[in-house]
Design a protein around this motif. Sequence first.
Motif, PDB file in Angstrom:
ATOM      1  N   THR A 125       0.693   4.680   1.739  1.00 54.24           N
ATOM      2  CA  THR A 125       1.223   3.601   0.900  1.00 54.24           C
ATOM      3  C   THR A 125       0.249   3.253  -0.222  1.00 54.24           C
ATOM      4  O   THR A 125       0.655   3.079  -1.377  1.00 54.24           O
ATOM      5  CB  THR A 125       1.540   2.357   1.763  1.00 54.24           C
ATOM      6  N   ASP A 143       7.064   4.492  -5.740  1.00 57.03           N
ATOM      7  CA  ASP A 143       7.623   3.484  -4.840  1.00 57.03           C
ATOM      8  C   ASP A 143       7.276   3.865  -3.405  1.00 57.03           C
ATOM      9  O   ASP A 143       7.640   4.942  -2.936  1.00 57.03           O
ATOM     10  CB  ASP A 143       9.148   3.436  -4.995  1.00 57.03           C
ATOM     11  N   LYS A 198       8.450   2.906  -0.681  1.00 54.46           N
ATOM     12  CA  LYS A 198       9.519   2.785   0.317  1.00 54.46           C
ATOM     13  C   LYS A 198      10.346   4.011   0.436  1.00 54.46           C
ATOM     14  O   LYS A 198      10.478   4.891  -0.234  1.00 54.46           O
ATOM     15  CB  LYS A 198      10.410   1.610  -0.028  1.00 54.46           C
TER      16      LYS A 198
END
Length: 188
Positions: free
Chosen positions: A177, A186, A188
């Motif tokens: 992350t 991103d 996610k």
Amino acid sequence: MKNREQIIEAAIGVISRYGVKRTTMSDVAAEANIVRQTLYNQYASKEDLLRAMIRHIGEQSVASIRTEAKDADSLAEKLDIFFLHLVVKPYEWLQSSPDAKDIIDGFNDAARDELAKSYELHRTELRKILAPYAAPIERAGLSLGAVTDMVQTAAKGAKGSARDKRHLVNLLGSLKTMVLVLAGEDPK
């Protein structure tokens, strides 16, 4: 005659069961179904065999990363592949051995130079994975080389400090992350 790869695979199996210190060249020869002299013709000592094992495992790992990363569509997938081969699979192998500490100590004692070469090969692959994201990394005030080194060092450190596999996966997920955010992706 058995080829070197078959002998190395036999050595990996024996060392997984008994550890480095308790494994003898006779054990490896028996596992490879060869006479001891044939083994000594290929590897002069157990240390030579350990170095060859580490080289073999490192080269296989890097080849897997290259092959699998080619088909990955995102940085997240490529990082997952890198972490799988650099950290997760070795962690699982060590956890399956009753003498994991002996394996680590034996590898470290006999083959520091091969371990360093293997990590350099992995670092080169990671740098290739991160290279398309050099601009956002540099905008954040970091160099591609520094981030590559930090990510690899942190990933290796996670392997050594994880309480269990779940903890390891969580540590690597956090690292992924951070890299994604740094690269402008991103998470996610």
